[in-house]
Design an enzyme around this catalytic site. Structure first.
Site, PDB file in Angstrom:
ATOM      1  N   ALA A  36       0.860  -1.175   0.000  1.00  0.00           N
ATOM      2  CA  ALA A  36       0.000   0.000   0.000  1.00  0.00           C
ATOM      3  C   ALA A  36       0.905   1.237   0.000  1.00  0.00           C
ATOM      4  O   ALA A  36       2.080   1.155   0.373  1.00  0.00           O
ATOM      5  CB  ALA A  36      -0.892  -0.015   1.230  1.00  0.00           C
TER       6      ALA A  36
ATOM      7  N   GLY B 196       0.783  -5.018   0.855  1.00  0.00           N
ATOM      8  CA  GLY B 196      -0.423  -5.066   0.023  1.00  0.00           C
ATOM      9  C   GLY B 196      -0.159  -5.682  -1.345  1.00  0.00           C
ATOM     10  O   GLY B 196      -1.068  -6.241  -1.960  1.00  0.00           O
TER      11      GLY B 196
ATOM     12  N   GLU C 258       4.798  -5.125   6.993  1.00  0.00           N
ATOM     13  CA  GLU C 258       4.036  -4.071   7.686  1.00  0.00           C
ATOM     14  C   GLU C 258       4.509  -3.861   9.118  1.00  0.00           C
ATOM     15  O   GLU C 258       4.495  -2.747   9.642  1.00  0.00           O
ATOM     16  CB  GLU C 258       2.538  -4.408   7.684  1.00  0.00           C
TER      17      GLU C 258
ATOM     18  N   GLU D 106      -0.456  -9.262  -0.800  1.00  0.00           N
ATOM     19  CA  GLU D 106      -1.872  -9.535  -0.549  1.00  0.00           C
ATOM     20  C   GLU D 106      -2.664  -9.505  -1.859  1.00  0.00           C
ATOM     21  O   GLU D 106      -3.579 -10.313  -2.063  1.00  0.00           O
ATOM     22  CB  GLU D 106      -2.423  -8.507   0.451  1.00  0.00           C
TER      23      GLU D 106
HETATM   24  N1  CAA Z   1       4.648   3.323  -0.657  1.00  0.00           N
HETATM   25  C1  CAA Z   1       5.025   4.491  -1.198  1.00  0.00           C
HETATM   26  N2  CAA Z   1       6.198   4.672  -1.852  1.00  0.00           N
HETATM   27  C2  CAA Z   1       7.010   3.610  -1.948  1.00  0.00           C
HETATM   28  C3  CAA Z   1       6.677   2.348  -1.405  1.00  0.00           C
HETATM   29  C4  CAA Z   1       5.417   2.227  -0.747  1.00  0.00           C
HETATM   30  N3  CAA Z   1       4.979   1.045  -0.231  1.00  0.00           N
HETATM   31  N4  CAA Z   1       7.692   1.495  -1.648  1.00  0.00           N
HETATM   32  C5  CAA Z   1       8.624   2.187  -2.326  1.00  0.00           C
HETATM   33  N5  CAA Z   1       8.219   3.463  -2.508  1.00  0.00           N
HETATM   34  C6  CAA Z   1       8.929   4.559  -3.182  1.00  0.00           C
HETATM   35  C7  CAA Z   1      10.059   5.086  -2.338  1.00  0.00           C
HETATM   36  O1  CAA Z   1       9.601   6.019  -1.382  1.00  0.00           O
HETATM   37  C8  CAA Z   1      10.953   5.708  -3.403  1.00  0.00           C
HETATM   38  O2  CAA Z   1      10.389   6.953  -3.765  1.00  0.00           O
HETATM   39  P1  CAA Z   1      11.363   8.260  -3.875  1.00  0.00           P
HETATM   40  O3  CAA Z   1      12.272   7.924  -5.034  1.00  0.00           O
HETATM   41  O4  CAA Z   1      10.391   9.355  -4.185  1.00  0.00           O
HETATM   42  O5  CAA Z   1      12.066   8.376  -2.585  1.00  0.00           O
HETATM   43  C9  CAA Z   1      10.776   4.759  -4.584  1.00  0.00           C
HETATM   44  O6  CAA Z   1       9.550   4.045  -4.363  1.00  0.00           O
HETATM   45  C10 CAA Z   1      11.873   3.726  -4.713  1.00  0.00           C
HETATM   46  O7  CAA Z   1      11.994   3.057  -3.462  1.00  0.00           O
HETATM   47  P2  CAA Z   1      13.394   2.877  -2.709  1.00  0.00           P
HETATM   48  O8  CAA Z   1      14.293   4.027  -2.978  1.00  0.00           O
HETATM   49  O9  CAA Z   1      13.094   2.559  -1.278  1.00  0.00           O
HETATM   50  O10 CAA Z   1      13.954   1.589  -3.490  1.00  0.00           O
HETATM   51  P3  CAA Z   1      14.875   0.422  -2.929  1.00  0.00           P
HETATM   52  O11 CAA Z   1      15.199  -0.426  -4.111  1.00  0.00           O
HETATM   53  O12 CAA Z   1      15.978   0.955  -2.098  1.00  0.00           O
HETATM   54  O13 CAA Z   1      13.907  -0.432  -1.932  1.00  0.00           O
HETATM   55  C11 CAA Z   1      11.882  -1.554  -1.257  1.00  0.00           C
HETATM   56  C12 CAA Z   1      12.781  -1.074  -2.430  1.00  0.00           C
HETATM   57  C13 CAA Z   1      12.590  -2.674  -0.495  1.00  0.00           C
HETATM   58  C14 CAA Z   1      10.611  -2.096  -1.884  1.00  0.00           C
HETATM   59  C15 CAA Z   1      11.598  -0.379  -0.313  1.00  0.00           C
HETATM   60  O14 CAA Z   1      11.122   0.721  -1.077  1.00  0.00           O
HETATM   61  C16 CAA Z   1      10.564  -0.683   0.731  1.00  0.00           C
HETATM   62  O15 CAA Z   1      10.880  -1.300   1.739  1.00  0.00           O
HETATM   63  N6  CAA Z   1       9.290  -0.259   0.516  1.00  0.00           N
HETATM   64  C17 CAA Z   1       8.244  -0.395   1.474  1.00  0.00           C
HETATM   65  C18 CAA Z   1       7.732  -1.813   1.550  1.00  0.00           C
HETATM   66  C19 CAA Z   1       6.640  -1.921   2.602  1.00  0.00           C
HETATM   67  O16 CAA Z   1       6.857  -1.641   3.766  1.00  0.00           O
HETATM   68  N7  CAA Z   1       5.427  -2.363   2.179  1.00  0.00           N
HETATM   69  C20 CAA Z   1       4.302  -2.512   3.061  1.00  0.00           C
HETATM   70  C21 CAA Z   1       3.424  -1.317   2.990  1.00  0.00           C
HETATM   71  S1  CAA Z   1       2.114  -1.354   4.200  1.00  0.00           S
HETATM   72  C22 CAA Z   1       0.859  -2.246   3.487  1.00  0.00           C
HETATM   73  O17 CAA Z   1       0.973  -2.761   2.393  1.00  0.00           O
HETATM   74  C23 CAA Z   1      -0.416  -2.320   4.309  1.00  0.00           C
HETATM   75  C24 CAA Z   1      -1.416  -3.333   3.873  1.00  0.00           C
HETATM   76  O18 CAA Z   1      -1.295  -4.497   4.173  1.00  0.00           O
HETATM   77  C25 CAA Z   1      -2.592  -2.932   3.147  1.00  0.00           C
END
Ligand code: CAA
Length: 260
Positions: A65, A111, A134, A114
């Site tokens: 998400a 998400g 998460e 999911e």
């Molecule tokens: N939401 C919003 N933006 C996101 C994102 C997310 N889930 N995941 C990545 N991005 C964005 C980053 O903020 C970044 O944007 P900027 O360039 O503007 O800073 C861009 O995508 C690239 O990401 P990274 O620079 O972090 O890339 P990376 O290769 O170093 O890492 C990653 C990749 C491991 C996927 C890392 O981005 C990450 O850990 N993302 C979050 C993953 C996460 O926690 N997901 C769970 C979300 S909560 C959820 O999903 C709730 C639910 O159950 C409904």
């Protein structure tokens, strides 16, 4: 239909939805999931579509998400809007009756995982990584992660993944039973299309009944599930495709299904 966050196309009886927010690793914003819902509504109503593929790009199926959206939410807003189900795509996918394949490459997290698990089967590229991270954000899975992952891979592994936030690679996901098969990244789309074409080439009433019956296995005790399956099986004898499929076998030719 013009979309901003997804792309759609059809190839014969196969439709494809490509998540298209590469700048955000395909994070599932409310706007994106609304569009997924709109696309599914069109494909569900289209008699020419027999199977749907949902996919992302090489780096990301979806990184979850949209955290930047979620950072603004408080409990009242989340609860009263029923986040994340305020975006129509989640319910649309849960209700979608035709087979859906998730073709996953890159990260498939939160998400995103999911969403893939809400599809009927997952085909993974060898660079795919799955997880429910998460917990690292001080929240928990909220779109089926704790429910579908445990059904797919069992309690011990689901607990470990959800509680630690660790990612598993494609090989581990295949061994655990989360994905149907793993394929090299450069053949992912071709293998997904081939699988979707095979499914969409079968009788649509049959594939819809099979999907409903397999999913029923998660909803009912075995004795009720067996009766449910048998009633659907008996119902296939009311279709034109049953007559055609069996006649084609006897006449040693390919069946020409009319999906009726
Ligand atoms: N939401 C919003 N933006 C996101 C994102 C997310 N889930 N995941 C990545 N991005 C964005 C980053 O903020 C970044 O944007 P900027 O360039 O503007 O800073 C861009 O995508 C690239 O990401 P990274 O620079 O972090 O890339 P990376 O290769 O170093 O890492 C990653 C990749 C491991 C996927 C890392 O981005 C990450 O850990 N993302 C979050 C993953 C996460 O926690 N997901 C769970 C979300 S909560 C959820 O999903 C709730 C639910 O159950 C409904």
């Amino acid at each position: 239909m013009i979309y901003e966050h997804i792309r759609t196309e059809t190839d014969g009886r196969v439709a494809r939805i490509t998540l298209d927010r590469p700048e955000a690793m395909n994070a599932l914003s409310v706007a994106l999931m609304e569009e997924v819902g709109q696309a599914l509504a069109l494909f569900g109503a289209d008699d020419g579509v027999g199977a749907v593929i949902i996919t992302g790009n090489e780096k990301a199926f979806a990184a979850g998400a949209d955290i930047k959206d979620m950072a603004r939410l408080d409990y009242t807003a989340a609860m009263t809007r029923d986040f994340p189900f305020n975006a129509g795509g989640w319910e649309a996918l849960n209700r979608f009756r035709k087979p859906v394949i998730a073709a996953v490459s890159g990260v498939c997290l939160g998400g995103g995982c999911e969403l893939a698990m809400a599809c009927d089967l997952i085909i993974a590229a060898d660079n795919a990584r799955f997880g429910q991270p998460e917990v690292k954000l001080g929240i928990m899975p909220g779109a089926g992660g704790t429910q579908r992952l445990v059904r797919a891979i069992g309690k011990a592994k689901a607990m470990e993944l959800c509680l630690t936030g660790r990612m598993m690679d494609a090989g581990e996901a295949e061994r655990a039973g989360l994905v149907a098969f793993v394929t090299p990244l450069d053949s992912l789309q071709e293998r997904a299309l081939e699988t979707a074409r095979t499914i969409a080439g079968h009788s649509l009433p049959s594939t819809m009944m099979i999907k409903e019956s397999v999913n029923q296995a998660f909803e009912s005790p075995l004795s009720s599930g067996l009766v449910f399956e048998r009633r659907l099986f008996q119902g296939t004898f009311a279709t034109a495709d049953q007559a055609e499929g069996m006649a084609a076998f006897v006449e040693k030719r390919r069946p020409d299904f009319s999906h009726r």
